[in-house]
Design an enzyme around this catalytic site. Structure first.
Site, PDB file in Angstrom:
ATOM      1  N   LEU A  21      15.719   1.157   3.754  1.00 28.72           N
ATOM      2  CA  LEU A  21      14.510   0.788   5.007  1.00 28.72           C
ATOM      3  C   LEU A  21      14.474   2.418   6.114  1.00 28.72           C
ATOM      4  O   LEU A  21      13.670   2.783   6.686  1.00 28.72           O
ATOM      5  CB  LEU A  21      14.798   0.003   5.866  1.00 28.72           C
ATOM      6  CG  LEU A  21      14.542  -1.677   5.091  1.00 28.72           C
ATOM      7  CD1 LEU A  21      14.757  -2.685   6.183  1.00 28.72           C
ATOM      8  CD2 LEU A  21      13.013  -1.487   4.866  1.00 28.72           C
ATOM      9  N   GLY A  22      15.868   3.029   6.036  1.00 21.70           N
ATOM     10  CA  GLY A  22      16.179   4.051   6.725  1.00 21.70           C
ATOM     11  C   GLY A  22      17.718   4.451   6.907  1.00 21.70           C
ATOM     12  O   GLY A  22      18.454   3.634   6.247  1.00 21.70           O
ATOM     13  N   GLY A  24      20.511   7.177   9.241  1.00 22.37           N
ATOM     14  CA  GLY A  24      20.603   8.050  10.403  1.00 22.37           C
ATOM     15  C   GLY A  24      22.308   8.449  10.364  1.00 22.37           C
ATOM     16  O   GLY A  24      22.959   8.392   9.126  1.00 22.37           O
ATOM     17  N   GLY A  25      22.586   9.045  11.456  1.00 19.35           N
ATOM     18  CA  GLY A  25      23.984   9.563  11.720  1.00 19.35           C
ATOM     19  C   GLY A  25      25.040   8.634  11.608  1.00 19.35           C
ATOM     20  O   GLY A  25      26.199   8.885  11.293  1.00 19.35           O
ATOM     21  N   MET A  26      24.835   7.435  11.528  1.00 17.24           N
ATOM     22  CA  MET A  26      25.985   6.291  11.649  1.00 17.24           C
ATOM     23  C   MET A  26      26.030   5.538  10.447  1.00 17.24           C
ATOM     24  O   MET A  26      27.095   4.809  10.180  1.00 17.24           O
ATOM     25  CB  MET A  26      25.754   5.414  12.676  1.00 17.24           C
ATOM     26  CG  MET A  26      25.529   6.104  14.096  1.00 17.24           C
ATOM     27  SD  MET A  26      26.732   7.153  14.621  1.00 17.24           S
ATOM     28  CE  MET A  26      28.223   5.912  15.088  1.00 17.24           C
ATOM     29  N   GLY A  27      24.964   5.400   9.640  1.00 14.38           N
ATOM     30  CA  GLY A  27      24.970   4.624   8.243  1.00 14.38           C
ATOM     31  C   GLY A  27      23.585   4.664   7.757  1.00 14.38           C
ATOM     32  O   GLY A  27      22.539   5.246   7.902  1.00 14.38           O
ATOM     33  N   LYS A  43      22.566  -3.485   7.729  1.00 17.25           N
ATOM     34  CA  LYS A  43      22.825  -2.187   8.294  1.00 17.25           C
ATOM     35  C   LYS A  43      24.313  -1.999   7.755  1.00 17.25           C
ATOM     36  O   LYS A  43      25.174  -2.914   8.144  1.00 17.25           O
ATOM     37  CB  LYS A  43      22.860  -2.373   9.807  1.00 17.25           C
ATOM     38  CG  LYS A  43      23.422  -1.222  10.682  1.00 17.25           C
ATOM     39  CD  LYS A  43      23.108  -1.697  12.076  1.00 17.25           C
ATOM     40  CE  LYS A  43      23.951  -0.732  12.998  1.00 17.25           C
ATOM     41  NZ  LYS A  43      23.558  -0.936  14.507  1.00 17.25           N
ATOM     42  N   ASP A 137      18.281  -1.240  26.647  1.00 16.18           N
ATOM     43  CA  ASP A 137      17.612   0.012  25.730  1.00 16.18           C
ATOM     44  C   ASP A 137      16.108  -0.606  25.329  1.00 16.18           C
ATOM     45  O   ASP A 137      15.854  -0.411  24.337  1.00 16.18           O
ATOM     46  CB  ASP A 137      18.169   0.537  24.998  1.00 16.18           C
ATOM     47  CG  ASP A 137      17.988   2.032  24.387  1.00 16.18           C
ATOM     48  OD1 ASP A 137      16.983   2.619  25.030  1.00 16.18           O
ATOM     49  OD2 ASP A 137      17.994   2.184  23.137  1.00 16.18           O
TER      50      ASP A 137
END
Length: 751
Positions: A21-22, A24-27, A43, A137
């Site tokens: 699904l996507g 990024g920098g963390m996983g 995730k 957030d």
């Protein structure tokens, strides 16, 4: 959803992985099916972060908070293993788009939609606050849409109201433009209270109703200032909800309504005639989402059911590879917005790693709207698609023609136009071409729309552009889907080169390579003994790519350095400069943009610093010289842009440009001229008036072209520029109040 990669396992903790699904920098976020058959967003944290005790504790806290959230309007936690070797959590899979995507694609919500959105999110916040938590957030990207209502996601920075661990040092937590004044100015105590979530909800409602945030767009520090000091812009908010929104956006936290009050005040009026699109507790409601959004949700839901078979595989090493891109899926499921996500190093899978070898034997690891949209031919004709008969073959310029980088965009437009006019004047040409220009104004959302229009026009054969990295990141997926050849001469982020876009040709060396030239110049020609490096977080990917690569090179060679990272919110660079000088730095590299480089230049002047001062291409901008004044004198820029007057063949181009436009060519005009002529040469070789885009793409990638500024040759499988001695990288120095080209950047240290 993307297909699984060969480096991905088939299963994680009993969950069968179906796709990505996507990332990024963390996983990585996977679409997976649980042992019970439920679709979940799984995730998984990268192993290197799992080894960090502090990060693992934060992840445990996120899981614990998610377990306490029971609202029907918040994404539900299905399962988690925060203490596993590779921590993971699984939430229910939501096939709908984010509010940000829906509004960007299809415009603001109707009044009823705004009321339903606000009421449901207020209910979610009330449930959260009743559980003793605050979200902190809330923004359009953290709201997913389904026919029965929205879903609130990403509790990565949620906290109990008395937990000030993230704000005790004045750190601003949240998204500028959507956080409350008490958060924006770094106050502790109030900053984590429920009233801050209500303020954020007010901002989200303004965006849903108007398509823009209430405090505008721009740099983070400007947004934070406006949130604290300026009144919100709610002029276009419908009267039915404007009063409620204004109360949410009161600067005084005590004057704002509670989430429970909002849920009551925003509840939509019952609508006669039941509808399957809504219906809670017997409420008869009309559909709350526009029909195109409902169709988008239906399409994605159908696609989620039509999943490919996945066979179990064994992979040596269990850590899923993170990626360089901050995709929509990653953002929606809480990877991209973690601390370290947007500005963090791009993490490349093993199959995407590239070692770039440059003359001299050094090897670098390439790590990792407001704008008018011009759909017409700038000569005055209507868009090619509106003309009768077959569409006229067209070369398009996608650029920033009215925004912050308009000088670069307009220079590229003129270079392209000159090349096409010369092509059309040749006897025996296989076709006559039109020129089409599209302006994104430097806005990524507008860039995405521009790319969609150009990709949908069958007459457009190739595109030169976009102008900036953010615009390219937003646009390339649409071009890739249409296999429309795209040649970019000014964006430089390495993430563009490693994402595997089939139709993208990167016609300049990436920013990581510019750090090599800075290293050679400072050590070999400036004689620097200790190099100070300022990584400006305001420059996002560019700052990190320059600073980290230069630091790695110096570390490999054992050369002394003084690295400093500066927050994007800092405007006073005196402490940073003083730290560098106190540590003995005799040269300074600034990895950032023109406006903030000018601030550093002034401090160095005031400190009577006499060493080398250097940066990459962002400071090669009149704004740097104007803002820095006499402090700019002597600054050096390493840039992938040439002065044609210093090049073989440049005199003829300069003369032709002067005849056509009445003045000397500006920077990046020659680069766009070369890129366009490369495409035209490939077109000429095909010898057909109606070439297919894929045939033209193969010809562009397969045929090297010697331009004025450099030789353009691309790797057929990736579209990366083939690195050679003639890379089109030049040194520019400020002399007598203007940047002047010093010639090609050296690639070896003199013996």
């Amino acid at each position: 959803m993307e297909a699984l990669r060969t480096s991905d396992p088939a299963r994680i903790a009993g969950h069968r992985l179906l796709g990505r699904l996507g990332e990024g920098g963390m996983g990585v976020v996977y679409l997976a099916r649980s042992a019970g058959g439920t679709l979940v967003a799984l995730k998984v944290v990268l192993g290197e972060y799992a080894d960090d005790a502090g990060f693992r504790e934060r992840f445990r806290r996120e899981v614990a908070i998610a377990r306490r959230v029971t609202s029907p309007w918040a994404v539900r936690l299905v399962d988690a293993a925060p203490d596993a070797e590779e921590p993971w959590l699984a939430t229910e899979f939501v096939p709908g788009p984010s509010l940000a995507e829906a509004v960007d694609r299809h415009g603001p919500l109707p009044v009823r939609g705004v009321r339903v959105l606000g009421a449901r999110l207020a209910e979610a916040l009330h449930d959260l606050h009743e559980a003793g938590l605050v979200h902190r957030d809330l923004k359009p990207g953290n709201v997913l849409l389904l026919p029965d209502g929205p879903r609130l996601i990403d509790f990565g920075i949620a906290r109990a109201p008395d937990d000030t661990s993230l704000t005790a040092t004045g750190l601003v937590v949240g998204t500028p433009g959507y956080l409350a004044p008490e958060q924006a100015d770094g106050r502790t105590g109030e900053a984590v209270q429920a009233a801050g979530d209500v303020f954020s909800l007010g901002c989200v409602l303004v965006y849903a109703a108007t398509g823009r945030p209430p405090f505008g767009t721009g740099p983070a520090d400007a947004l934070l200032y406006r949130v604290v000091h300026d009144a919100p812009d709610v002029a276009d908010v419908p009267d039915e909800v404007a009063g409620i929104v204004r109360r949410c956006l009161d600067k005084d936290p005590a004057a704002r309504p509670t989430a429970q009050d909002l849920a009551r005040d925003l509840a939509p009026e019952p609508d006669p005639g039941p509808s399957p699109a809504m219906g809670q507790e017997g409420e008869a409601c009309a559909p709350w989402l526009p029909e195109p959004v409902v169709q988008l949700i239906a399409h994605r839901s159908s696609a989620a059911l039509d999943l490919p078979d996945v066979t179990d595989t064994e992979v040596s090493g269990t850590s899923p590879a993170g990626g360089p891109a901050r995709s929509a899926g990653a953002a929606q499921h809480g990877i991209a917005d973690h601390p370290g996500g947007p500005g963090a190093p791009a993490r490349l899978s093993p199959t995407r790693r590239r070692f770039l070898t440059v003359t001299g034997g050094a090897a670098l690891l390439a790590a990792g709207g407001g704008a008018a949209l011009w759909a017409a031919d700038r000569d005055g004709g209507p868009p090619p698609a509106t003309r009768p008969g077959p569409p006229r073959p067209t070369i398009a310029l996608h650029g920033d023609l009215s925004g912050p980088d308009k000088e670069t965009g307009l220079a590229q437009e003129r270079g392209l136009r000159l090349a096409v006019e010369q092509f059309n004047a040749r006897p025996g040409r296989p076709l006559t071409l039109a020129v089409r220009t599209e302006d994104d104004g430097g806005d990524p959302a507008a860039a995405r729309r521009v790319a969609g229009r150009l990709a949908a026009d069958p007459g457009v054969l190739a595109v030169v552009g976009p102008t900036t990295d953010p615009a390219a990141e937003a646009a390339l997926a649409a071009y890739d889907t249409a296999l429309l050849p795209v040649v970019a001469v000014s964006p430089g982020s390495i993430t563009l080169a490693v994402q595997g876009y089939r139709s993208f040709c990167h016609a300049r060396v990436p920013d990581t390579i510019l750090a090599f030239y800075l290293n050679v110049y400072l050590r070999g020609f400036a004689g620097s003994r200790r190099i100070g490096i300022v990584d400006d977080r305001a420059a996002d990917h560019h700052g990190w790519e320059i600073s980290s690569t230069l630091s790695k090179l110096l570390h490999q060679d054992g050369h002394p350095q003084v690295p400093k990272v500066v927050s994007a919110l800092r405007r006073d660079f005196r402490p940073t400069v003083d730290t560098l000088l106190a540590a003995g730095a005799d040269s300074v590299v600034f990895a950032g943009g023109a406006d903030r480089a000018a601030l550093v230049a002034k401090v160095l002047r005031d400190r009577r610093f006499g060493g080398a001062r250097a940066a990459a291409h962002p400071i090669l901008d009149p704004r740097f010289v104007r803002a820095a004044g006499d402090a700019a004198e002597g600054w050096l820029s390493v840039a992938p842009v040439a002065d044609p007057a210093r090049l073989k063949g440049g005199a003829a181009f300069t003369a032709a440009y002067r005849r056509r436009f009445g003045g000397p060519p500006p920077r990046y005009a020659a680069e766009a001229y070369d890129a366009t002529n490369m495409v035209l040469a490939a077109l000429g070789g095909l010898k057909t008036p109606r070439p297919a885009r894929e045939d033209l793409l193969a010809a562009v990638r397969g045929t090297p072209y010697q331009g004025i500024t450099k030789k353009l040759a691309f790797k057929k499988d990736t579209g990366e520029l083939v690195i050679a001695a003639d890379n089109g990288v030049f040194l520019w120095r400020v002399e007598r109040g203007a940047f002047r080209c010093q010639g090609p950047a050296p690639v070896t240290v003199p013996s």
